[in-house]
Design an enzyme around this catalytic site. Structure first.
Site, PDB file in Angstrom:
ATOM      1  N   GLY A   6      29.205 -11.005  31.892  1.00  0.00           N
ATOM      2  CA  GLY A   6      28.071 -10.665  32.753  1.00  0.00           C
ATOM      3  C   GLY A   6      26.737 -10.711  32.039  1.00  0.00           C
ATOM      4  N   GLY A   7      26.596 -11.637  31.097  1.00  0.00           N
ATOM      5  CA  GLY A   7      25.396 -11.677  30.273  1.00  0.00           C
ATOM      6  C   GLY A   7      24.123 -12.074  30.997  1.00  0.00           C
ATOM      7  CG  LEU A  10      19.530  -4.398  35.073  1.00  0.00           C
ATOM      8  CD1 LEU A  10      18.095  -4.676  34.655  1.00  0.00           C
ATOM      9  CD2 LEU A  10      19.568  -3.413  36.243  1.00  0.00           C
ATOM     10  CE1 TYR A 129      30.604  -3.914  42.480  1.00  0.00           C
ATOM     11  CE2 TYR A 129      30.276  -1.568  42.937  1.00  0.00           C
ATOM     12  CZ  TYR A 129      30.180  -2.653  42.083  1.00  0.00           C
ATOM     13  OH  TYR A 129      29.671  -2.478  40.810  1.00  0.00           O
ATOM     14  N   PRO A 156      27.724   4.307  34.948  1.00  0.00           N
ATOM     15  CG  PRO A 156      26.872   2.226  34.445  1.00  0.00           C
ATOM     16  CD  PRO A 156      28.106   2.907  34.946  1.00  0.00           C
ATOM     17  CG  ASN A 158      20.822   4.642  41.763  1.00  0.00           C
ATOM     18  OD1 ASN A 158      21.530   3.914  42.439  1.00  0.00           O
ATOM     19  ND2 ASN A 158      20.616   5.916  42.079  1.00  0.00           N
ATOM     20  CE  LYS A 180       9.869  -3.923  51.460  1.00  0.00           C
ATOM     21  NZ  LYS A 180      10.615  -3.038  52.399  1.00  0.00           N
ATOM     22  CD1 TRP A 195      13.187   0.022  56.346  1.00  0.00           C
ATOM     23  CD2 TRP A 195      15.407   0.291  56.356  1.00  0.00           C
ATOM     24  NE1 TRP A 195      13.717  -1.060  56.988  1.00  0.00           N
ATOM     25  CE2 TRP A 195      15.085  -0.922  57.025  1.00  0.00           C
ATOM     26  CE3 TRP A 195      16.742   0.665  56.257  1.00  0.00           C
ATOM     27  CZ2 TRP A 195      16.056  -1.759  57.566  1.00  0.00           C
ATOM     28  CZ3 TRP A 195      17.713  -0.173  56.791  1.00  0.00           C
ATOM     29  CH2 TRP A 195      17.366  -1.352  57.439  1.00  0.00           C
ATOM     30  NE  ARG A 202      19.566   7.687  46.851  1.00  0.00           N
ATOM     31  CZ  ARG A 202      19.690   8.601  47.815  1.00  0.00           C
ATOM     32  NH1 ARG A 202      19.552   9.904  47.522  1.00  0.00           N
ATOM     33  NH2 ARG A 202      19.953   8.242  49.047  1.00  0.00           N
TER      34      ARG A 202
END
Length: 309
Positions: A6-7, A10, A129, A156, A158, A180, A195, A202
């Site tokens: 997964g290099g 993020l 998932y 982990p 967020n 955005k 929204w 969080r």
């Protein structure tokens, strides 16, 4: 030798900064959904550690629209990595999970602790998932019991940082907000919409911190219990948006669309097990610094960032 899957993501890019000389196989080098490919790639006696970050990921819309794909693809990737490590006698493996795989709020008590991982179904929005990732915990415990290997899983919360996915539909909340706000600025829009009412809390952890935390666990943790490794300080989303406006230089208004869902008010996690291991709270990057770094990188690289260009 360490292999980090997964290099291009993020967290993978954060690892490249911490471990620039290790191997980061691309999808052209190995198809992790193909068992023979995975077995062959990991058949190298110089490999002693695999850090498994690769996954099919997305936001709420993608997880809902392609729920079966998310389960199938992630199950194949995870099965092949764990199986290939066992068959090639690789005794050190770290797999990366996520707090979003914890049971829905009515099945748990807050803060989320590792013992509660399987107490009920996950939220409907990402159950494909989530179940695929939960099975990693089961597979690791089974491998440890049968083969005596030091395989662990870390959780982990967020993540945010440079090299994130800034897609407005499939990205997570912080990169989507950054894009955005920036596009509202460069297009001279007097406001942008969010929204909900912004009154939700969080937890956010800088990607470079998670890379360091995983390496810390690699050296200091050996248990069949997954371990929460994220920064558990809670931030009010409305305040986070204010920081993003500041770092992106946008002076327009925020329009909160209260007809849209805002999600759970809080979903805090506990990292006490991680702190007991020796990790210090002050080792986490302050949100202000991490967001500033991320916004500066985004401005410099826009529009040639993942999810945009």
């Amino acid at each position: 030798m360490k292999i980090i899957t997964g290099g291009t993501g993020l967290l993978g890019n954060a690892f490249k900064k911490a471990l620039p000389n290790e191997l980061y196989p691309s999808s052209k080098e190995v198809n992790l959904q193909n068992q023979a490919d995975s077995l062959n790639y990991l058949c190298n006696p110089e490999i002693d550690v695999v850090i498994h970050l690769a996954a099919k990921v997305g936001g709420v819309k993608a997880n809902t629209d392609y729920v079966s794909d998310f389960y199938q693809d992630n199950s194949e990737i995870n099965n092949n990595i764990i199986f290939s490590c066992i068959q090639n006698n690789i005794t050190r493996l770290v797999c990366c999970l996520s707090t979003c795989i914890y049971p829905d709020e009515k099945y748990v008590t807050y803060p989320l602790t590792e013992e509660q991982l399987h107490l009920g179904p996950p939220h409907d929005s990402n159950f494909g998932y989530a179940y695929a990732k939960r099975m990693v915990d089961v597979q690791i415990r089974a491998a440890r019991q049968q083969y005596g290997v030091n395989y662990i899983s870390v959780i982990p919360n967020n993540l945010y940082g440079e090299h994130d996915n800034f897609d407005l539909e499939n990205g997570h909340v912080l990169p989507a907000l950054i894009r955005k706000i920036w596009e509202a600025k460069i297009n001279s829009k007097p406001y942008f919409e969010v929204w909900g009412d912004g009154e939700v809390y969080r937890e956010f952890t800088y990607s470079e911190d998670i890379a360091k935390a995983i390496l810390f666990c690699l050296e200091n943790y050996n248990s069949d219990m997954p371990i929460n490794i994220g920064n558990t300080e809670e931030y009010l989303l409305k305040d986070v948006i204010g920081l993003l406006k500041k770092y992106l230089g946008y002076n327009g208004e925020i329009i909160f669309d209260i007809t849209k869902p805002k999600g759970q008010v809080r979903k805090p996690s506990s990292n006490q097990r991680f702190l007991d291991l020796g990790w210090k709270k002050e080792w986490y990057t302050p949100l202000e610094k991490g967001l500033k770094n991320t916004c500066e990188w985004f401005i410099k690289n826009y529009p040639n960032v993942r999810g945009v260009g």
